[in-house]
Design a protein around this motif. Structure first.
Motif, PDB file in Angstrom:
ATOM      1  N   HIS A   1       4.991 110.112  -5.131  1.00  0.00           N
ATOM      2  CA  HIS A   1       4.175 110.131  -3.230  1.00  0.00           C
ATOM      3  C   HIS A   1       2.366 110.382  -3.077  1.00  0.00           C
ATOM      4  CE1 HIS A   1       7.995 108.124  -1.375  1.00  0.00           C
ATOM      5  NE2 HIS A   1       8.236 109.306  -2.673  1.00  0.00           N
ATOM      6  N   ALA A   2       2.170 109.666  -2.255  1.00  0.00           N
ATOM      7  CA  ALA A   2       1.040 110.652  -2.101  1.00  0.00           C
ATOM      8  C   ALA A   2       0.176 109.912  -0.479  1.00  0.00           C
ATOM      9  CB  ALA A   2      -0.447 110.169  -3.105  1.00  0.00           C
ATOM     10  N   GLY A   3       0.252 110.750   0.503  1.00  0.00           N
ATOM     11  CA  GLY A   3       0.021 109.607   1.877  1.00  0.00           C
ATOM     12  C   GLY A   3       1.017 109.003   2.066  1.00  0.00           C
ATOM     13  N   LEU A   4       0.745 107.789   2.397  1.00  0.00           N
ATOM     14  CA  LEU A   4       0.718 106.448   3.487  1.00  0.00           C
ATOM     15  C   LEU A   4       1.166 105.189   1.792  1.00  0.00           C
ATOM     16  CD1 LEU A   4      -0.458 105.436   6.376  1.00  0.00           C
ATOM     17  CD2 LEU A   4       1.736 106.704   5.558  1.00  0.00           C
ATOM     18  N   PHE A   5       0.847 106.116   0.520  1.00  0.00           N
ATOM     19  CA  PHE A   5       1.107 105.225  -1.129  1.00  0.00           C
ATOM     20  C   PHE A   5       1.679 106.027  -1.120  1.00  0.00           C
ATOM     21  CE2 PHE A   5      -2.481 102.342  -1.926  1.00  0.00           C
ATOM     22  CZ  PHE A   5      -2.769 101.352  -0.272  1.00  0.00           C
ATOM     23  N   ALA A   6       2.855 105.478  -2.464  1.00  0.00           N
ATOM     24  CA  ALA A   6       3.501 105.437  -3.100  1.00  0.00           C
ATOM     25  C   ALA A   6       3.614 105.044  -4.461  1.00  0.00           C
ATOM     26  CB  ALA A   6       4.957 105.576  -2.974  1.00  0.00           C
TER      27      ALA A   6
ATOM     28  N   GLY B   1       8.770  91.380 -11.366  1.00  0.00           N
ATOM     29  CA  GLY B   1       7.194  91.136 -11.714  1.00  0.00           C
ATOM     30  C   GLY B   1       7.057  91.657 -13.057  1.00  0.00           C
ATOM     31  N   SER B   2       5.810  90.988 -13.091  1.00  0.00           N
ATOM     32  CA  SER B   2       5.762  92.245 -14.536  1.00  0.00           C
ATOM     33  C   SER B   2       3.883  92.538 -13.854  1.00  0.00           C
ATOM     34  CB  SER B   2       5.638  91.033 -15.595  1.00  0.00           C
ATOM     35  OG  SER B   2       5.933  90.640 -16.113  1.00  0.00           O
ATOM     36  N   PHE B   3       4.402  93.209 -12.855  1.00  0.00           N
ATOM     37  CA  PHE B   3       3.410  93.785 -11.517  1.00  0.00           C
ATOM     38  C   PHE B   3       3.329  95.097 -11.074  1.00  0.00           C
ATOM     39  CE2 PHE B   3       3.879  90.103 -10.044  1.00  0.00           C
ATOM     40  CZ  PHE B   3       3.771  90.680  -8.814  1.00  0.00           C
ATOM     41  N   GLN B   4       3.153  96.615 -10.459  1.00  0.00           N
ATOM     42  CA  GLN B   4       3.249  97.371  -9.787  1.00  0.00           C
ATOM     43  C   GLN B   4       2.550  97.391  -8.530  1.00  0.00           C
ATOM     44  OE1 GLN B   4       4.043 101.342 -11.814  1.00  0.00           O
ATOM     45  NE2 GLN B   4       4.405  99.989 -14.163  1.00  0.00           N
ATOM     46  N   VAL B   5       3.251  97.648  -7.429  1.00  0.00           N
ATOM     47  CA  VAL B   5       3.069  97.558  -5.674  1.00  0.00           C
ATOM     48  C   VAL B   5       2.235  98.816  -6.447  1.00  0.00           C
ATOM     49  CG1 VAL B   5       2.637  97.616  -3.900  1.00  0.00           C
ATOM     50  CG2 VAL B   5       3.899  95.836  -5.015  1.00  0.00           C
ATOM     51  N   LEU B   6       0.479  99.059  -6.169  1.00  0.00           N
ATOM     52  CA  LEU B   6       0.630 101.370  -6.609  1.00  0.00           C
ATOM     53  C   LEU B   6       0.270 101.332  -4.523  1.00  0.00           C
ATOM     54  CD1 LEU B   6      -2.912 100.404  -8.391  1.00  0.00           C
ATOM     55  CD2 LEU B   6      -0.716 101.543  -8.469  1.00  0.00           C
ATOM     56  N   GLY B   7       0.286  99.787  -3.579  1.00  0.00           N
ATOM     57  CA  GLY B   7       0.278 100.629  -2.291  1.00  0.00           C
ATOM     58  C   GLY B   7       0.502  99.439  -1.628  1.00  0.00           C
ATOM     59  N   MET B   8       0.584  99.612  -0.064  1.00  0.00           N
ATOM     60  CA  MET B   8       0.745  98.443   0.945  1.00  0.00           C
ATOM     61  C   MET B   8      -0.556  99.356   2.341  1.00  0.00           C
ATOM     62  SD  MET B   8       4.255  97.170   2.291  1.00  0.00           S
ATOM     63  CE  MET B   8       5.231  98.529   2.699  1.00  0.00           C
ATOM     64  N   ILE B   9      -1.406  98.161   2.904  1.00  0.00           N
ATOM     65  CA  ILE B   9      -0.909  98.723   4.292  1.00  0.00           C
ATOM     66  C   ILE B   9      -1.208  97.163   5.730  1.00  0.00           C
ATOM     67  CG2 ILE B   9      -3.201 100.110   3.297  1.00  0.00           C
ATOM     68  CD1 ILE B   9      -5.244  97.222   3.883  1.00  0.00           C
ATOM     69  N   PRO B  10      -0.191  97.786   6.717  1.00  0.00           N
ATOM     70  CA  PRO B  10      -0.942  96.867   7.808  1.00  0.00           C
ATOM     71  C   PRO B  10      -2.346  96.331   8.187  1.00  0.00           C
ATOM     72  CG  PRO B  10      -0.260  98.806   8.114  1.00  0.00           C
ATOM     73  CD  PRO B  10       0.155  99.171   6.911  1.00  0.00           C
TER      74      PRO B  10
END
Length: 328
Positions: A5-10, A138-147
């Protein structure tokens, strides 16, 4: 796997053998996305991320940023991540939902009350759950998400005062299953078209208008051919920053950490910068001659309520829905 976890990103990290110093140097990655270069998610997020990666690695890692669909549309870029022909992309969560329909929960209409609600949900488990589902699907990862912003509807020749005025209207949507179902539930005729073709589709009457948020629609010049803005506020756009598993697994732990930290700091920067952007672009749209209508949204919410209940039940989305409800 473990979640860092890093801030609002995981960031989901897979432990790999640390590369030798020679192998760790001079790494170049390609980041492709669909929004124009002048759009805030490029200026205040993607480019900030690129600059931070370079700064934190002392120039050893370079991320080349390709905006405006230069490397393909959203769906093509995600497919490129799977093949390893693209290293990184960011995309609407609704398009990523093609890999796991439950992710469309975030695209469901009228589920987030405001931006603060969205950030609370992210901090209280929503981001973790999204990452886990994408990693499985999938064959990829989510580094983070922003509204990013709430989405409305812009039409060329017709204003909308009531829900009934949307009946049969052809509305351009992205290839996002839940957005398509939303407009069907509202009585419109959703038409998936790549964003780069939206202007011409409206100009040539292939569709009557499009849906989206203010900045994006303004940036792709659609207000030149459509002037009736209806504040349907039907959806909150989330963008996710992704990295190909093929790319991630060839990085050293140090390189992964650098990218993780850069993503977290870029997200924090974007949250601050984004606070006033929606209001700024409302005024710019008015200056272009766009008129705004604010219909009573109670009938809109009622029309989509059965769709929401069925979606959560049919797609195993109870965990995601519970997080959203508990943080309301």
């Amino acid at each position: 796997m473990k979640y860092v976890h890093a801030g609002l990103f995981a960031v989901t990290t897979t432990l790999v053998q640390v590369a030798s110093p020679a192998a760790a140097a001079d790494l170049t990655l390609r980041l492709g996305h669909h929004v124009p270069a002048e759009h805030s998610t490029n200026r205040e997020f993607a480019q900030v991320f690129v600059d931070l990666v370079s700064e934190k690695s002392d120039g050893a890692i370079k991320v080349q940023n390709y905006p405006a669909g230069q490397l393909g549309g959203q769906r093509e870029l995600l497919e490129g991540l799977e093949l390893g022909t693209i290293d990184m992309s960011y995309a609407d969560i609704g398009v990523v939902a093609n890999y796991d329909l439950a992710l469309g929960t975030l695209d469901l209409p009228y589920v987030f009350d405001n931006m603060d609600h969205a950030y609370r949900a992210m901090e209280d488990g929503l981001l973790d759950a999204v990452q886990a589902r994408v990693a499985d699907a999938g064959s990829f990862q989510v580094l983070g998400m922003i509204p990013v912003a709430f989405r409305d509807t812009l039409l060329a020749e017709k204003d909308v005062k009531t829900l009934g005025d949307l009946k049969g209207i052809k509305v351009r949507t992205p290839e996002a299953p839940v957005l398509i179902d939303t407009f069907r539930a509202l009585g419109a005729n959703p038409t998936p078209i790549p964003s780069g073709e939206a202007y011409t589709a409206i100009q040539t009457h292939v569709v009557d208008g499009m849906e989206g948020h203010k900045e994006f629609i303004y940036t792709i010049r659609v207000p030149e051919v459509a002037k009736h803005w209806i504040e349907t506020k039907h959806n909150l756009t989330f963008n996710v920053l992704n990295i190909s598993d093929i790319t991630w697994n060839r990085l050293s732990e140090e390189q992964q950490a650098t990218i993780t930290e850069a993503a977290a700091e870029a997200a924090a920067h974007f949250r601050t910068a984004n606070a006033e952007i929606d209001n700024q672009f409302r005024e710019k749209l008015k200056a272009e001659g766009v008129t705004f209508s604010s219909p009573d949204l109670a009938p809109f919410r009622e029309a989509v309520s059965p769709m929401i209940e069925a979606f959560v039940a049919d797609n195993g989305a109870d965990e995601l829905w519970s997080i959203i409800e508990e943080t309301r």
